[in-house]
Enzyme design. Structure first.
Site, PDB file in Angstrom:
ATOM      1  N   LYS A 160       5.093   4.762  -1.238  1.00  0.00           N
ATOM      2  CA  LYS A 160       5.279   6.109  -1.377  1.00  0.00           C
ATOM      3  C   LYS A 160       6.598   6.608  -1.122  1.00  0.00           C
ATOM      4  CE  LYS A 160       0.617   8.200  -1.062  1.00  0.00           C
ATOM      5  NZ  LYS A 160      -0.271   7.212  -0.632  1.00  0.00           N
ATOM      6  N   ARG A 204       1.000  -1.207  -0.117  1.00  0.00           N
ATOM      7  CA  ARG A 204       0.040  -0.043   0.153  1.00  0.00           C
ATOM      8  C   ARG A 204       0.906   1.168  -0.068  1.00  0.00           C
ATOM      9  NH1 ARG A 204      -5.390  -1.586   3.826  1.00  0.00           N
ATOM     10  NH2 ARG A 204      -6.286  -2.981   2.299  1.00  0.00           N
ATOM     11  N   SER A 205       0.496   2.067   0.841  1.00  0.00           N
ATOM     12  CA  SER A 205       1.255   3.608   0.998  1.00  0.00           C
ATOM     13  C   SER A 205       2.822   3.548   1.188  1.00  0.00           C
ATOM     14  CB  SER A 205       0.454   4.540   1.558  1.00  0.00           C
ATOM     15  OG  SER A 205      -0.638   4.738   1.022  1.00  0.00           O
ATOM     16  N   ALA A 206       3.091   2.364   1.705  1.00  0.00           N
ATOM     17  CA  ALA A 206       4.754   2.146   1.781  1.00  0.00           C
ATOM     18  C   ALA A 206       5.428   2.317   0.868  1.00  0.00           C
ATOM     19  CB  ALA A 206       4.904   0.993   2.870  1.00  0.00           C
TER      20      ALA A 206
END
Length: 387
Positions: A70, A66-68
């Site tokens: 980013k 997921r947003s890891a």
């Protein structure tokens, strides 16, 4: 629970905390890795590969983080800046002329990376087919009017960060961000990490799914309840919060091969815990004699605060650098120098220059947490206790 892997002397508390996550916090399958000064000191895995399966988690099992994602993706513009190909203070439209539409002509690259561009939502959500098509999605974000005057406030660009970064990197380099990261970051460092999962690696990736919210009686998480304003923001379909997390409709199935293969640098990266930790270790210095990613000046940029205070999307106080989250109450990392990124529901990766620590945690069990999952936080506390 059969916990496999290795722990260096002095880091046994991390193994203990990892085991307690299975015994007390409902963990189904997970891995954690830690490097210190470029050397691996923790490399553990346990449970099942799939949240709803029986096959054991293997040493090379990867998960959607997921947003890891980013935090890894944010290294791309920083490295382009380091190489002299990207001016952080230039308008985004210098590289991407279409982006100047609807009042965004003065948005700088620095503001885009620091979640200050003002475009965390789209007037019309995208279908999955539109979201994974780079020309369609970047055209939509380029045409979007900002929700606030760019540069005057910050708010988490939960999904639109994917297309903002993709559009910018493609126009600067001529390559997609997934291919650039593969060729310039993952391959030289030997990382099992992808922004756009190749079909040949799909067999290694476990299935995600929700897990029951459990906490031991003495857990700090029990003392951290969402404020009414936060709960209301997630429930209100008109709020920036709800709209920012709902820009792809219907909500995509993260186990769908189409989603995993998509180059969505804000939400759909796939990695092992070892790869996340090794990536962040390389931002601090050489790893196993390999290349160092960040020059000292770039490392200083990565840990420098660009946005802080009330977040218009997350409705809590957040701190951001140039694409990375920074240590703070909403997203506790190891200490004041830490930079990295959590993934909603579990995963976490970060570096801490002051201690020389880098950290990676991935899981197949998704909780409702956004920036501070109790399982990851228990592991971080154990790392801190080991220093």
């Amino acid at each position: 629970m059969d916990v496999r892997g290795t722990v260096a002397a002095g880091f046994e508390p991390v193994r203990d905390a990892f085991l307690r996550n299975f015994e007390q916090r409902g963990e189904r399958g997970a891995a954690v890795a830690v490097y210190r000064d470029g050397s691996k000191v923790v490399d553990l895995w346990a449970g099942t590969r799939d949240v709803d399966g029986e096959e054991p988690w293997a040493a090379d099992t990867a998960q959607v983080v997921r947003s890891a994602t980013k935090g890894v993706a944010a290294a791309v513009p920083l490295l382009l800046h380091q190489r002299g190909q990207l001016d952080l203070d230039a308008p985004v439209a210098t590289y991407w002329p279409e982006f100047k539409a609807a009042g965004k002509e003065r948005v700088t690259v620095r503001q885009l990376l620091a979640h200050r561009a003002g475009v965390p939502v789209l007037d019309r959500p995208l279908t999955l087919a539109e979201a994974v098509d780079l020309p369609t999605a970047t055209a939509a974000i380029a045409a979007q009017a900002p929700a606030w005057e760019p540069g005057t406030a910050h708010g988490y660009h939960a999904h639109t960060f994917s297309w903002l970064l993709s559009g910018l990197v493609h126009r600067v380099t001529g390559r997609t961000i997934g291919s650039w990261a593969a060729e310039e970051i993952a391959r030289p460092l030997g990382l099992d990490l992808w922004i756009g999962l190749p079909e040949a690696e799909a067999h290694r990736v476990g299935r995600l799914g929700p897990v029951e919210e459990k906490e031991p009686a003495d857990s700090p998480a029990l003392r951290l309840r969402p404020k009414p304003a936060v709960t209301a923001a997630y429930e209100d379909p008109r709020s920036l919060t709800r709209r920012a997390f709902g820009v792809i409709e219907p909500r995509p199935d993260e186990n769908d091969p189409v989603y995993r293969a998509a180059e969505l640098p804000g939400s759909a990266g796939v990695a092992t815990a070892r790869a996340l930790a090794r990536f962040y270790a390389a931002t601090l210095g050489p790893v196993d004699g390999g290349p160092r990613l960040f020059a000292p000046a770039t490392l200083a940029l990565a840990r420098t605060e660009e946005s802080a205070g009330a977040d218009r999307v997350l409705v809590v106080g957040t701190r951001f650098g140039l694409g990375h989250m920074l240590h703070g109450p909403a997203s506790p990392l190891l200490g004041p120098s830490s930079f990295g990124h959590p993934g909603r529901g579990g995963s976490l990766g970060f570096a801490d220059p002051d201690s020389g620590i880098s950290f990676g945690y991935v899981t197949n069990g998704m909780r409702k947490t956004v920036t501070a999952d109790p399982r990851a936080q228990a592991l971080v506390r154990a790392v801190r206790a080991s220093l």
